[in-house]
Design a protein around this motif. Structure first.
Motif, PDB file in Angstrom:
ATOM      1  N   ILE A 180     -16.012   6.521  63.239  1.00 56.58           N
ATOM      2  CA  ILE A 180     -17.353   6.121  63.666  1.00 56.58           C
ATOM      3  C   ILE A 180     -17.319   4.718  64.252  1.00 56.58           C
ATOM      4  N   ARG A 181     -16.566   3.813  63.631  1.00 55.18           N
ATOM      5  CA  ARG A 181     -16.465   2.449  64.167  1.00 55.18           C
ATOM      6  C   ARG A 181     -15.938   2.467  65.594  1.00 55.18           C
ATOM      7  N   ARG A 182     -14.931   3.279  65.855  1.00 52.25           N
ATOM      8  CA  ARG A 182     -14.385   3.363  67.213  1.00 52.25           C
ATOM      9  C   ARG A 182     -15.440   3.888  68.182  1.00 52.25           C
ATOM     10  N   ALA A 183     -16.192   4.893  67.754  1.00 54.52           N
ATOM     11  CA  ALA A 183     -17.215   5.466  68.626  1.00 54.52           C
ATOM     12  C   ALA A 183     -18.338   4.477  68.907  1.00 54.52           C
ATOM     13  N   LEU A 184     -18.731   3.709  67.908  1.00 54.03           N
ATOM     14  CA  LEU A 184     -19.799   2.728  68.103  1.00 54.03           C
ATOM     15  C   LEU A 184     -19.432   1.703  69.162  1.00 54.03           C
ATOM     16  N   GLY A 185     -18.141   1.420  69.269  1.00 54.56           N
ATOM     17  CA  GLY A 185     -17.674   0.487  70.282  1.00 54.56           C
ATOM     18  C   GLY A 185     -17.450   1.112  71.645  1.00 54.56           C
ATOM     19  N   GLY A 186     -17.789   2.386  71.770  1.00 55.36           N
ATOM     20  CA  GLY A 186     -17.639   3.072  73.054  1.00 55.36           C
ATOM     21  C   GLY A 186     -16.317   3.795  73.213  1.00 55.36           C
ATOM     22  N   GLY A 187     -15.499   3.804  72.164  1.00 52.76           N
ATOM     23  CA  GLY A 187     -14.212   4.480  72.238  1.00 52.76           C
ATOM     24  C   GLY A 187     -14.318   5.957  71.915  1.00 52.76           C
ATOM     25  N   ASP A 188     -13.211   6.660  72.127  1.00 57.94           N
ATOM     26  CA  ASP A 188     -13.146   8.086  71.849  1.00 57.94           C
ATOM     27  C   ASP A 188     -12.503   8.284  70.473  1.00 57.94           C
ATOM     28  N   PRO A 189     -13.268   8.700  69.475  1.00 52.90           N
ATOM     29  CA  PRO A 189     -12.687   8.833  68.139  1.00 52.90           C
ATOM     30  C   PRO A 189     -11.603   9.897  68.052  1.00 52.90           C
ATOM     31  N   VAL A 190     -11.701  10.929  68.873  1.00 51.18           N
ATOM     32  CA  VAL A 190     -10.697  11.993  68.826  1.00 51.18           C
ATOM     33  C   VAL A 190      -9.334  11.471  69.262  1.00 51.18           C
ATOM     34  N   SER A 191      -9.312  10.704  70.344  1.00 49.38           N
ATOM     35  CA  SER A 191      -8.037  10.169  70.812  1.00 49.38           C
ATOM     36  C   SER A 191      -7.489   9.108  69.871  1.00 49.38           C
ATOM     37  N   ALA A 192      -8.355   8.544  69.021  1.00 55.02           N
ATOM     38  CA  ALA A 192      -7.923   7.512  68.070  1.00 55.02           C
ATOM     39  C   ALA A 192      -7.330   8.094  66.802  1.00 55.02           C
ATOM     40  N   VAL A 193      -7.412   9.402  66.615  1.00 49.84           N
ATOM     41  CA  VAL A 193      -6.974  10.021  65.358  1.00 49.84           C
ATOM     42  C   VAL A 193      -5.537   9.668  64.988  1.00 49.84           C
ATOM     43  N   PRO A 194      -4.551   9.772  65.898  1.00 47.07           N
ATOM     44  CA  PRO A 194      -3.174   9.445  65.491  1.00 47.07           C
ATOM     45  C   PRO A 194      -3.035   8.011  64.981  1.00 47.07           C
ATOM     46  N   GLU A 195      -3.698   7.079  65.627  1.00 50.79           N
ATOM     47  CA  GLU A 195      -3.629   5.678  65.210  1.00 50.79           C
ATOM     48  C   GLU A 195      -4.279   5.485  63.844  1.00 50.79           C
ATOM     49  N   VAL A 196      -5.402   6.160  63.618  1.00 44.61           N
ATOM     50  CA  VAL A 196      -6.096   6.029  62.336  1.00 44.61           C
ATOM     51  C   VAL A 196      -5.291   6.697  61.216  1.00 44.61           C
ATOM     52  N   LEU A 197      -4.657   7.803  61.514  1.00 44.10           N
ATOM     53  CA  LEU A 197      -3.834   8.480  60.508  1.00 44.10           C
ATOM     54  C   LEU A 197      -2.742   7.569  59.958  1.00 44.10           C
ATOM     55  N   ALA A 198      -2.226   6.702  60.808  1.00 47.42           N
ATOM     56  CA  ALA A 198      -1.166   5.789  60.368  1.00 47.42           C
ATOM     57  C   ALA A 198      -1.664   4.815  59.312  1.00 47.42           C
ATOM     58  N   LEU A 199      -2.978   4.681  59.163  1.00 46.87           N
ATOM     59  CA  LEU A 199      -3.570   3.761  58.200  1.00 46.87           C
ATOM     60  C   LEU A 199      -3.945   4.445  56.887  1.00 46.87           C
ATOM     61  N   VAL A 200      -3.771   5.760  56.838  1.00 48.52           N
ATOM     62  CA  VAL A 200      -4.067   6.518  55.628  1.00 48.52           C
ATOM     63  C   VAL A 200      -2.958   6.294  54.604  1.00 48.52           C
ATOM     64  N   GLY A 203       0.587   8.807  50.553  1.00 46.65           N
ATOM     65  CA  GLY A 203       0.527   9.978  49.700  1.00 46.65           C
ATOM     66  C   GLY A 203      -0.462  11.030  50.162  1.00 46.65           C
ATOM     67  N   HIS A 204      -1.325  10.681  51.108  1.00 46.76           N
ATOM     68  CA  HIS A 204      -2.354  11.608  51.584  1.00 46.76           C
ATOM     69  C   HIS A 204      -2.286  11.834  53.095  1.00 46.76           C
ATOM     70  N   ARG A 205      -1.383  11.136  53.750  1.00 48.69           N
ATOM     71  CA  ARG A 205      -1.352  11.171  55.210  1.00 48.69           C
ATOM     72  C   ARG A 205      -1.015  12.559  55.758  1.00 48.69           C
ATOM     73  N   GLU A 206      -0.056  13.229  55.164  1.00 51.06           N
ATOM     74  CA  GLU A 206       0.385  14.518  55.702  1.00 51.06           C
ATOM     75  C   GLU A 206      -0.731  15.556  55.672  1.00 51.06           C
ATOM     76  N   ARG A 207      -1.464  15.574  54.586  1.00 49.61           N
ATOM     77  CA  ARG A 207      -2.530  16.570  54.469  1.00 49.61           C
ATOM     78  C   ARG A 207      -3.632  16.317  55.499  1.00 49.61           C
ATOM     79  N   TYR A 208      -3.946  15.051  55.735  1.00 46.48           N
ATOM     80  CA  TYR A 208      -4.948  14.748  56.760  1.00 46.48           C
ATOM     81  C   TYR A 208      -4.410  14.982  58.162  1.00 46.48           C
TER      82      TYR A 208
END
Length: 331
Positions: A180-200, A203-208
């Protein structure tokens, strides 16, 4: 704060509430029930916010009620005060709302302090990976967006932990906040998914990563979408495979199952992407959010719009002041 950012912030808050109210009458129903009742090619249908299943037309559920309580606690205290927020949740739960998640109810009514209730519940039951922290994340995501990635994800985890002892719920809520933060700034949250996953958390990253993959579809999910992983995955899938707020929320409700929460999470994301002006008026006009335990208050569109504006403006102002203070110290 620019007008476009404000409209996206309002879109996230109102979009989540609309998805919640639209999906509520179809909860636990079969796949495709919404479109079977309201075929998209014969619309728009003025009675889509029809109510049913114990809900009045346009009535939001526990998803939005808790999101409002989060918002009001944050605004009143100028930030997260866990004991206050937990107390508001307890007051609401004690008023016997029409709907409340079983696990959330156990935590809030067990008589334990705010910092012990969820951990002990998880220790005893081993089950706390429901979507109950994800469903209420729209307001806090808007509030903490100005604090950047680390600040918004940390806040999400702390708020989630008040009712959910399983870190899986914390991580899913953190991902929702950041998208949501990425979208509020005008970004595309879908394309940001790989980058955000790296911050998970590792122990839970693979499932997400599985449920947020571009080729994932909700149909083969191994858990009911009342669990945090497929709920978030379904919301991102609905956003990824459509091109408007209306179509994204329709796709979410048509998945069946936990329709109010999947649509609320989808609505928050889609509202942040497309802005409040993309939400159909026929859906916002009957929208209302009762607050059991709080004097019979009912929030409607004007109050929700104002609330979203306050959430976006207050934290942005605080962040600006903090930046200016930091710059002054460096001179």
């Amino acid at each position: 704060m620019t007008r476009s950012r404000l409209r996206r912030a309002q879109g996230a808050v109102i979009g989540s509430a609309v998805g919640d109210a639209l999906g509520a009458p179809f909860e636990f129903g079969p796949e495709g029930a919404f479109s079977a009742r309201f075929p998209p090619r014969s619309g728009p249908h003025e009675d889509e916010m029809r109510g049913g299943g114990g809900w009045d037309p346009g009535e939001a559920t526990d998803d939005t009620q808790m999101a409002v309580l989060v918002a009001e606690s944050l605004l009143e205290h100028g930030g997260l005060e866990p004991a206050d927020l937990f107390g508001r949740f307890q007051r609401w739960a004690a008023a016997e709302p029409k709907d409340i998640g079983l696990q959330t109810e156990d935590v809030l009514t067990g008589g334990l302090p705010w910092d012990q209730a969820a951990p002990i519940h998880f220790q005893v039951t081993g089950r706390a990976a429901g979507n109950g922290s994800l469903m209420r994340a729209a307001t806090s995501a808007v509030y903490f967006a100005a604090h950047g990635t680390e600040g918004t994800m940390d806040a999400a985890r702390r708020i989630a932990a008040l009712t959910h002892g399983d870190r899986a719920a914390w991580e899913g809520t953190a991902v929702q906040h950041e998208l949501i933060r990425r979208a509020l700034g005008g970004g595309d949250p879908v394309s940001a998914v790989p980058e955000v996953l790296a911050l998970v958390h590792p122990g839970h990253r693979e499932r997400y990563a599985t449920v947020l993959a571009p080729d994932w579809h909700p149909d083969p999910a191994t858990e009911f979408n009342g669990a945090v992983w497929p709920c978030l995955g379904s919301a991102v899938w609905a956003l990824r495979t459509t091109s408007s707020y209306e179509d994204a929320v329709r796709a979410a409700v048509d998945l069946g199952g936990d329709t109010d929460t999947v649509a609320a999470v989808t609505g928050a994301l889609a509202g942040a992407v497309y802005g409040v002006d993309a939400i159909p008026e026929r859906w916002t006009a009957p929208l209302h959010v009762p607050l059991p335990g709080f004097g019979g208050r009912v929030l409607r569109l004007p109050e929700l719009t104002a609330l979203a504006g306050r959430l976006a403006a207050q934290k942005a102002q605080e962040a600006q002041e903090a930046q200016e203070a930091q710059e002054a110290q460096g001179t």
